[in-house]
Design an enzyme around this catalytic site. Structure first.
Site, PDB file in Angstrom:
ATOM      1  N   ARG A   8      20.125  12.416  -6.550  1.00 30.83           N
ATOM      2  CA  ARG A   8      19.213  12.555  -5.041  1.00 30.83           C
ATOM      3  C   ARG A   8      19.886  11.868  -4.217  1.00 30.83           C
ATOM      4  NH1 ARG A   8      13.894  15.027  -6.674  1.00 30.83           N
ATOM      5  NH2 ARG A   8      13.829  15.897  -4.859  1.00 30.83           N
ATOM      6  N   ARG A  17     -10.654  10.007  13.592  1.00 30.35           N
ATOM      7  CA  ARG A  17      -9.693  10.895  13.935  1.00 30.35           C
ATOM      8  C   ARG A  17     -10.217  11.823  13.486  1.00 30.35           C
ATOM      9  NH1 ARG A  17      -4.313   8.615  15.936  1.00 30.35           N
ATOM     10  NH2 ARG A  17      -4.191  10.526  16.302  1.00 30.35           N
ATOM     11  N   PRO A  65      -3.977   3.930   5.033  1.00 30.06           N
ATOM     12  CA  PRO A  65      -4.299   3.723   3.840  1.00 30.06           C
ATOM     13  C   PRO A  65      -3.423   4.015   2.197  1.00 30.06           C
ATOM     14  CG  PRO A  65      -6.145   4.331   4.344  1.00 30.06           C
ATOM     15  CD  PRO A  65      -5.559   4.691   5.316  1.00 30.06           C
ATOM     16  N   GLU A  66      -2.295   3.026   1.826  1.00 32.41           N
ATOM     17  CA  GLU A  66      -2.169   3.113   0.388  1.00 32.41           C
ATOM     18  C   GLU A  66      -2.524   3.010  -0.736  1.00 32.41           C
ATOM     19  OE1 GLU A  66       2.216   1.845   1.548  1.00 32.41           O
ATOM     20  OE2 GLU A  66       1.436   1.414   3.536  1.00 32.41           O
TER      21      GLU A  66
END
Ligand SMILES: [Zn+2]
Length: 275
Positions: free
Chosen positions: A152, A113, A2-3
């Site tokens: 970066r 899990r 889930p985000e």
């Protein structure tokens, strides 16, 4: 996993059932759900605490108590729902942590899990690790994103997944945001121009907002607290669409691996970086 949109959907759903309630007991059958913390100490401290608020920070659910903050991370397969004492739910067989409430109901944390984690801290800062910007924080602007990406070398996809830069974006919405912005996921961050970063900033907000409207993507384990599926998976443009035609140009969506994560993109709309 889930985000941000999935976690936000969970938070909005459980909040009205939890605010104001008093925790009468905390049950578990899996000590590792507390990470390295002592389960006996955590459960004792949760007892008789009143819930003051339910919020989200990155992918963490934050339950504010009259003393302390309880954070919950769903990880791969975590599901969270409020249920009447006798009510039976499909996901009950994987419940390893539960908060009992003074109205007879309980907050159940189902997790097949068992990667999900619960942590009690004195305050937010001790309940969760240090995180980067919230995408919808008004102080998070395109200029702030440009500053974070400045000089970066790492691929932009890797930067988007780094929770210490922006909090809440995972594999699905990183791929979707980069597609909307027309940026190849392997592009080193420092190669992005100002207009591209502005486009990416706009795409991140649009992609996340739309997924929240659709109550998250039920591709694998994620379900809403009422057990039903979100609808965001039906509106994805690249994630999980390898070989299917790009919605913009018709070219087949490609899949590659970046930082060990399956990465989906359109080879035409998202031009590879110059070497
Ligand atoms: Zn395309």
């Amino acid at each position: 996993m889930p985000e941000l949109p999935e976690v936000e959907t969970v938070v909005r759903s459980i909040r009205p059932h939890l605010c104001g309630r008093v925790i009468t007991g905390a049950w578990h059958d899996w000590p590792r759900v507390f990470g390295n913390d002592d389960p006996n100490i955590v459960t004792a401290r949760l007892e008789n605490r009143q819930i003051r608020g339910v919020d989200r920070r990155g992918k963490y659910i934050l339950i504010s108590l009259d003393q302390g903050v309880l954070s919950i991370h769903l990880r791969m397969t975590g599901r969270l729902y409020v249920a009447e004492k006798e009510a039976v739910h499909d996901a009950d067989r994987w419940v390893h942590f539960r908060l009992e409430l003074d109205d007879g109901r309980a907050l159940r944390f189902s997790d097949s899990r068992k990667f999900g984690r619960v942590r009690l801290g004195d305050q937010v800062a001790t309940a969760i690790p240090e995180l980067g910007w919230e995408p919808f924080d008004p102080r998070f602007t395109a200029a702030v994103l440009a500053e974070a990406l400045h000089n970066r070398q790492r691929p932009i996809k890797v930067m988007l997944l780094d929770q210490t830069i922006i909090a809440g974006i995972g594999n699905i919405y990183a791929d979707e945001s980069l597609h909307m912005a027309g940026i190849h996921p392997a592009t080193p961050a420092l190669q992005l121009g100002g207009a591209q970063i502005e486009g990416l900033y706009t795409a991140i907000q649009a992609v996340l907002a739309q997924a929240i409207t659709h109550e998250g993507a039920s591709i694998n384990w994620y379900r809403k607290p009422d057990g039903s599926r979100g609808a965001a998976q039906d509106s994805l443009h690249v994630y999980g669409r390898e070989g299917q035609p790009c919605h913009t140009c018709g070219w087949p969506i490609a899949r590659t691996t970046i930082a060990q994560r399956g990465t989906h993109y359109c080879p035409r709309c998202q031009v590879p970086p110059t070497q």
